[in-house]
Design an enzyme around this catalytic site. Sequence first.
Site, PDB file in Angstrom:
ATOM      1  N   LEU A 155       2.563  -7.909   3.590  1.00  0.00           N
ATOM      2  CA  LEU A 155       1.878  -6.878   3.474  1.00  0.00           C
ATOM      3  C   LEU A 155       2.375  -6.133   2.029  1.00  0.00           C
ATOM      4  O   LEU A 155       3.825  -5.977   1.882  1.00  0.00           O
ATOM      5  CB  LEU A 155       1.929  -5.593   4.155  1.00  0.00           C
ATOM      6  N   ASP A 194       1.868  -0.138  -2.407  1.00  0.00           N
ATOM      7  CA  ASP A 194       1.255   0.260  -3.988  1.00  0.00           C
ATOM      8  C   ASP A 194       2.098  -1.117  -5.388  1.00  0.00           C
ATOM      9  O   ASP A 194       3.170  -1.395  -4.960  1.00  0.00           O
ATOM     10  CB  ASP A 194       2.147   1.276  -4.246  1.00  0.00           C
TER      11      ASP A 194
END
Length: 480
Positions: free
Chosen positions: A46, A49
């Site tokens: 994953l 930001d």
Amino acid sequence: MFDFDNRRNRFIKIEDVPDSYMREIKKKTLSDEYYPRYHVAPKHGLLNDPNGLAYHNGEHHIFYQWFPLGPVHGLKYWYHLSTKDFVDYTDHGIALYPDEDFDSHGCYSGSAVSVDEDLYLFYTGNKMLEDHTFIQSQCLAVMGNNNSMIKKGVIANTPADFTHDFRDPSVIKRDDKLMMFVGGKTIEGDGALALYVSDTVEGDFKYQGKIDAQAEDFGYMWECPSYYEEKDQGVLILSPQGISSQNKYDYKNVFSVVYAIGDKVDVNQQTFTHGGFIEMDKGFDFYAPQTYLDHQGRRIMLGWLGNSKSKYPTDKNGWAHMLTIPREIMIKNDTLRQRPLAELKALRTEKQALHQTNYLTSKAFELVCDVEDVFQLSFENDKGDHITFSSDGMAYCLDRTHMSEVYAEKFGTVRYAKRKIQKNHTIRIFVDHSSMEIFCDDGETVLTSRFFIHQLSLLKIENITGNLYYLSNIKNGQTI
Ligand code: FRU
């Protein structure tokens, strides 16, 4: 894949997992029909930001939050890429490991300041205690030549007026001082920003107080501040949590992104006086953007093309999310305008004039088209699954109700944005397998979204003229 419902598995370190596991999830990731080609994406696991964005030593540096082992929020590392032209990337691998006591449960988000040969990385060290509560401290690491990394440790603890949700330092230079903004939740339960000032980049960051940012009832937690100054103005970009509205246009996602343009932050009074918060993106999947200034004086922004709290159809293949395309942002008539970065034109290959029905030979392309007041475009497959972008003249509408794989329904499947330019004008749309970035109203209205149409093959348009450009892959953005 590990069972990540067992939360302990979210804290397994990449160093403790055999290479065969990594090879397997990388293979699954890259076989996914929804995997992008010209966006920065994780080779597996994953991405969230963007972090530490900076123009440094003649290159653009991009870091991002990475959990390598699967499509969930687990133990976070900083992954590092650099590029001179946003076409060819250098993959530097992991930059920050959660290997110290103060960041043992994640190197969380932060920003960078370039000083001569060194890049100063300010980030949040996340540490879990035995009772499963967290301590979040602001930390510094210095990246030198050849990516050598020296962790300097904690530079700021949580002040008494904030709870343990206290993270994502945004550091900028003003004259001969450094200012650090940290997002958090106050003990009263409100989103807020803390301000620190230091005389030197490695120095003693002193807490000045909470900033009064004219924000009554504006969410319970503020994540990922990104503050910058341009001429005599200050611009604050923020990812607040806990905001909603009664109208159909604003704050429909689980979490939002806003910006405000105002006077420069007053350090002595700790105030930020501005013209009001404006939602930055009207699509479904946009969060935690950051900006930096490059050598040409451009303010460049990248965001996370995703959102927390949703399960995505790609989870089953062991990966999640991508970054947005790089965008140039500028202030015009008291609003921020976003433009795809000029370098992306170098990705253009074949050009195709648009007809009413267009057969797509690849799922990576850009549309440059003139839209009338009432228009519609629809991306489809031959079964009729589709996503539409349209306008009735007053508002835009992005409708993903009829995709092959609908997800996050509880946050709705339609988004509306009021039109700023109601007459004919040119819009640009970037599509990359499962992402869509739509730039309208001279960059004032942007809709960023994921979409999932199995075997996407058609584009149908009404009241639109223009061209489609197929786009080539970036190199090494995903270490394919
Ligand atoms: C935002 C965020 C940040 C945090 C990071 C952890 O998406 O929650 O506040 O630093 O992600 O990955």
